[in-house]
Each structure stands twice: as structure tokens, then as C-alpha cells.
Design a protein around this motif. Structure first.
Motif, PDB file in Angstrom:
ATOM      1  N   PHE A 146       0.865  -1.194   0.000  1.00 10.47           N
ATOM      2  CA  PHE A 146       0.000   0.000   0.000  1.00 10.47           C
ATOM      3  C   PHE A 146       0.892   1.231   0.000  1.00 10.47           C
ATOM      4  O   PHE A 146       2.069   1.172   0.358  1.00 10.47           O
ATOM      5  N   ARG A 150       3.102   0.085  -2.945  1.00 11.59           N
ATOM      6  CA  ARG A 150       2.208  -0.536  -3.925  1.00 11.59           C
ATOM      7  C   ARG A 150       2.968  -1.054  -5.145  1.00 11.59           C
ATOM      8  O   ARG A 150       2.534  -1.999  -5.802  1.00 11.59           O
ATOM      9  N   TYR A 180      -6.140  -3.027   5.803  1.00 10.50           N
ATOM     10  CA  TYR A 180      -5.441  -1.759   5.969  1.00 10.50           C
ATOM     11  C   TYR A 180      -3.994  -1.803   5.468  1.00 10.50           C
ATOM     12  O   TYR A 180      -3.276  -0.803   5.575  1.00 10.50           O
ATOM     13  N   THR A 181      -3.556  -2.927   4.914  1.00  2.28           N
ATOM     14  CA  THR A 181      -2.199  -2.994   4.366  1.00  2.28           C
ATOM     15  C   THR A 181      -2.200  -3.353   2.874  1.00  2.28           C
ATOM     16  O   THR A 181      -1.145  -3.572   2.294  1.00  2.28           O
ATOM     17  N   LEU A 182      -3.377  -3.420   2.288  1.00  2.00           N
ATOM     18  CA  LEU A 182      -3.516  -3.613   0.849  1.00  2.00           C
ATOM     19  C   LEU A 182      -4.611  -2.692   0.333  1.00  2.00           C
ATOM     20  O   LEU A 182      -5.632  -2.502   1.009  1.00  2.00           O
ATOM     21  N   GLU A 183      -4.405  -2.139  -0.820  1.00  2.00           N
ATOM     22  CA  GLU A 183      -5.422  -1.322  -1.458  1.00  2.00           C
ATOM     23  C   GLU A 183      -6.369  -2.226  -2.247  1.00  2.00           C
ATOM     24  O   GLU A 183      -6.065  -3.402  -2.487  1.00  2.00           O
ATOM     25  N   GLN A 218     -10.523   6.216   7.270  1.00  6.11           N
ATOM     26  CA  GLN A 218      -9.062   6.321   7.401  1.00  6.11           C
ATOM     27  C   GLN A 218      -8.671   7.032   8.694  1.00  6.11           C
ATOM     28  O   GLN A 218      -7.683   7.780   8.731  1.00  6.11           O
ATOM     29  N   TRP A 232       3.155   5.404   3.976  1.00  4.97           N
ATOM     30  CA  TRP A 232       1.900   6.103   3.679  1.00  4.97           C
ATOM     31  C   TRP A 232       2.098   7.193   2.629  1.00  4.97           C
ATOM     32  O   TRP A 232       3.089   7.909   2.621  1.00  4.97           O
ATOM     33  N   VAL A 236      -3.398   6.566  -1.032  1.00  7.16           N
ATOM     34  CA  VAL A 236      -4.049   5.398  -0.440  1.00  7.16           C
ATOM     35  C   VAL A 236      -5.554   5.642  -0.421  1.00  7.16           C
ATOM     36  O   VAL A 236      -6.026   6.584   0.229  1.00  7.16           O
TER      37      VAL A 236
END
Length: 412
Positions: A146, A150, A180-183, A218, A232, A236
Motif C-alpha cells: 500500500f 504498492r 489496511y495494508t492492501l489497497e 481512514q 503512507w 491510499v
């Protein structure tokens, strides 16, 4: 080889008393009464319960070296931060990780666990260690990609799905780590790759209350932690929906998916999970260590969700024993059926890993993955209650008919 015991737990929670199991070339070929399988060379295990090897449906063997180093507390985001720092301090040292996996394997077998669903960040290190057994493993390669990470999606996905080390003991799966760790595109890519390759998937889902704050706005502690991270960036995307809804929208939910934890869900979420045929791995003592609200596993069971048991890692749990988890659950829910509890630690876990045709119960045609637990003379007379209410540990464990842990004390 014939194994005899005062009690044998067979398929569909049946008991044969006294019972015997005939094993040929690593497989179970016959289950019956002691008298029906009389042979001079039969191994007499004595007074106790012979049952299928336990299944630990969710663990992280490579974190075994972190035992006692990052004690869990109610602040999950803070714990993740401490865990991340500990992992960075250790690095991806092949010796450290390999020894952690070997220790986790040994502790699992000692506790009567013969099959695990493992999550690995480092499949190129962990899979060669596990490929030759004797522990039976579904190795879910973890995918985190992410923000600024990514661009690593394709690389991480390729490593996760790499079946080079696949053997009779090691199978491969994919773990899109969490909402919360992959889009969204990352989760969909994991799902599509799994479908193409015929692999199973596993995701940490609804593990904390903060997770919904992140996926909807978020915000919350997880959002703050991620925004402090070096990965970050402002690109995202915000899913704008609850974790289970997000899993549905990205195509994750199916009968090939195991959801780990699922601590914070409502009735409508449970219905979505049930309709998709997903499996849920509940980790009771890790759940308690973080001070989560009461887990809805009984509501899940009543709505048709197949719930199994996992330990999570030694970073959050004092052992890798499925039996310890079941005994903890019995202490918290004394009215819960012994048969249901034992299913959660055996056949339901095997089904969650796609291995129910081979392991998880004692039945002809299945692998002879077994464990024997001596009867506690001070405990209940029913062997299932004796096991769940007692403290005795497995004295012997077999995988494919081979004794991998413990000793045989007598023959007749």
C-alpha cells in the motif's frame, strides 16, 4: 501397524471403546473395536484417547523467536508498532527465521498439532525449512503493498504464490494481509492470482475495532499508525465501508478463504460470511490477551459459519497448542459441547485449509496423522470431557503413520 487405545475418536465424533486403528503405508485402512483388530504385534497405548492430530488453522511460525519480547496489550496499534520494530531489529536473517520456524514446528508436534495454516512474510526462507515435514503446512505467502509499497505488489504476489517448494507436506496459499495494508486493486490481484493457480487465501479481518474506523474514514489508531509509517502516501484510497463489506466488494469472500480473528462483526457481517461459505479461525488466548470484546464464534456457528481454532504466534500466545486453546475455551464456555470443541480443533480446521479429505478425522483412506493423550485418573469418565477438562499432554504423535514425537511404552 495397529494402534490400540481404551478410546478412539472416529469420524463424526464417534467413540470406539476400546478401539484400534490399522495403518498401512501411512494411511488409515481400518478403524474398529479392539477385539476386531486383534493381532499379536498391535501397539497398546493404554488408557487414553487416540484422536486425529490437531489442526492449528492460523499461526505465524517465523515469529516464534519473539516469544515474550512484545507482550500484547489493549492498544493493538501500539503492539503492531512494537512488533514491527522488533522485526526490523532482527532483519530477515535466514538463520534467525529458519530457527524460529524449526522451533515452531517442534513445539507444534510436541503439543499434538500435525497440521498448521502458516502465514509467512518470507516464503523463500520458511518454505524450504518446512518442505520435508513432518509437520503438514499450508503456507500462505503474505502480501503487503500500500502507499509507497504498492509498486512491490507484483513481486510480493509472485513470492507468495511460488510453489517451487511444494511437497506432500507443504502446500501453498496467498494471504492478502489485511484491509489496511492492501489497497482494493491489491486485494483483487491476490484473489485473481489465487483463482488462476487454484490456491486458497487467508486474510486478517475485523481483528480490532479500529479496523472499521480505518476502512470507513481512514481514522482511528490504525489510521494514525499507518500515516506515521514511512509507506503512507495520499494516494491510499479510502474504501468507505466496513471490513467485511470491503472483503465482499473486492471478491475475497468465498469457500476458498479463511478469515483470521474476525473479532468485531455484527449479525449482518456474519450473514455475509456464512453466505460466502468462508471459514473463520478464532484464536481464543490471543483474543483474550488483547482484551477484545467477547468473540461472536457461537453466533457464527449458529448461523452456519465453520469456525476453527488457531493460536496466532508466540509473539501473542504462550504456546502453539490447539489443545491449550480448546481447554481455554472449555473453561470460558463450560456448556459448549465437547464434540463441537474437538471439531473446531480438528476437522473444521482441516476443512479451512482444504485438507479435510486427507486429515482432521480418523477414517479409512485418510493419512494416519494421530495423537494420543493419556486419561487423567482424576478427571471425568467421558474421554472427551477428560481431555478438555484435564491437564495431561500428548504422549505420542504420528504423521503418516510415523512416530514424530513421544514414545511407545508397551506392546502386546
Amino acid at each position: 501397524m495397529i494402534l490400540r487405545a481404551s478410546h478412539v475418536l472416529t469420524e463424526h465424533s464417534g467413540l470406539v471403546t476400546p478401539g484400534a486403528v490399522r495403518i498401512e503405508r501411512g494411511s488409515i485402512v481400518e478403524v474398529g473395536s479392539d477385539s476386531s483388530l486383534q493381532q499379536p504385534q498391535a501397539i497398546d497405548l493404554g488408557d487414553g484417547l487416540l484422536l486425529p492430530g490437531f489442526v492449528n488453522a492460523h499461526t505465524h511460525l517465523e515469529l516464534s523467536h519473539l516469544a515474550g519480547r512484545v507482550p500484547p496489550d489493549r492498544d493493538f496499534a501500539s503492539w503492531i508498532s512494537r512488533l514491527t520494530r522488533a522485526l526490523r531489529a532482527d532483519g530477515n536473517d535466514e538463520t534467525v527465521v529458519g530457527e524460529a520456524v524449526r522451533r515452531g514446528r517442534e513445539l507444534s508436534l510436541t503439543s499434538g498439532v500435525t497440521t498448521v495454516g502458516d502465514i509467512t512474510r518470507l516464503p523463500d526462507i520458511t518454505r524450504p525449512v518446512l518442505a520435508d515435514g513432518p509437520l503438514r503446512v499450508l503456507s500462505h505467502g503474505e502480501v503487503i503493498a500500500f502507499g509507497k509499497l504498492r509498486g512491490r505488489l507484483a513481486e510480493r504476489l509472485q513470492a507468495a504464490a511460488n510453489d517451487h517448494w511444494q511437497t506432500a507436506f507443504l502446500r501453498v496459499g496467498i494471504s492478502p494481509h489485511s484491509p489496511y495494508t492492501l489497497e482494493p486493486d491489491g486485494i483483487r490481484a491476490c484473489v485473481e492470482q489465487a483463482k488462476r493457480a487454484g490456491l486458497r487465501t487467508c486474510m486478517h479481518l475485523a481483528e480490532t475495532a479500529d479496523e472499521a474506523d480505518f476502512t470507513t474514514r481512514q481514522s482511528g489508531a490504525i489510521g494514525a499508525f499507518l500515516k506515521r509509517s514511512g509507506a503512507w502516501d495520499r494516494k491510499v484510497p479510502c474504501p468507505g465501508m466496513k471490513p467485511v463489506e470491503y472483503a465482499v466488494e473486492t471478491g475475497l469472500l468465498s469457500g476458498q478463504t479463511l478469515l483470521a480473528h474476525v473479532n468485531y462483526v455484527e449479525a449482518s457481517d456474519i450473514d455475509l460470511i456464512a453466505a460466502a461459505g468462508c471459514h473463520v479461525a478464532y484464536c481464543p488466548r490471543t483474543h483474550a490477551a488483547f482484551g477484545h470484546e467477547a468473540h461472536p464464534f457461537q453466533q457464527m456457528l449458529s448461523r452456519g459459519v465453520s469456525v476453527c481454532v488457531g493460536t496466532d504466534s508466540l509473539a501473542s500466545n504462550p504456546s502453539l497448542s490447539t489443545l491449550d486453546e480448546l481447554r481455554f475455551l472449555r473453561s470460558q464456555h463450560p456448556d459448549l459441547s465437547a464434540d463441537v470443541l474437538l471439531e473446531m480443533g480438528t476437522i473444521r480446521g482441516a476443512a479451512a485449509l482444504g485438507m479435510e479429505a486427507d486429515v482432521g478425522s480418523i477414517a479409512p483412506g485418510k493419512q494416519a496423522d494421530l495423537t494420543f493423550i493419556p486419561h487423567d485418573p482424576q478427571g471425568p469418565t467421558d474421554p472427551r470431557d477428560n481431555l478438555l477438562d484435564g491437564t495431561t499432554q500428548p504422549s505420542a504423535t504420528w504423521v503418516s503413520g510415523n512416530l514424530v514425537c513421544g514414545a511407545i511404552s508397551s506392546q502386546r
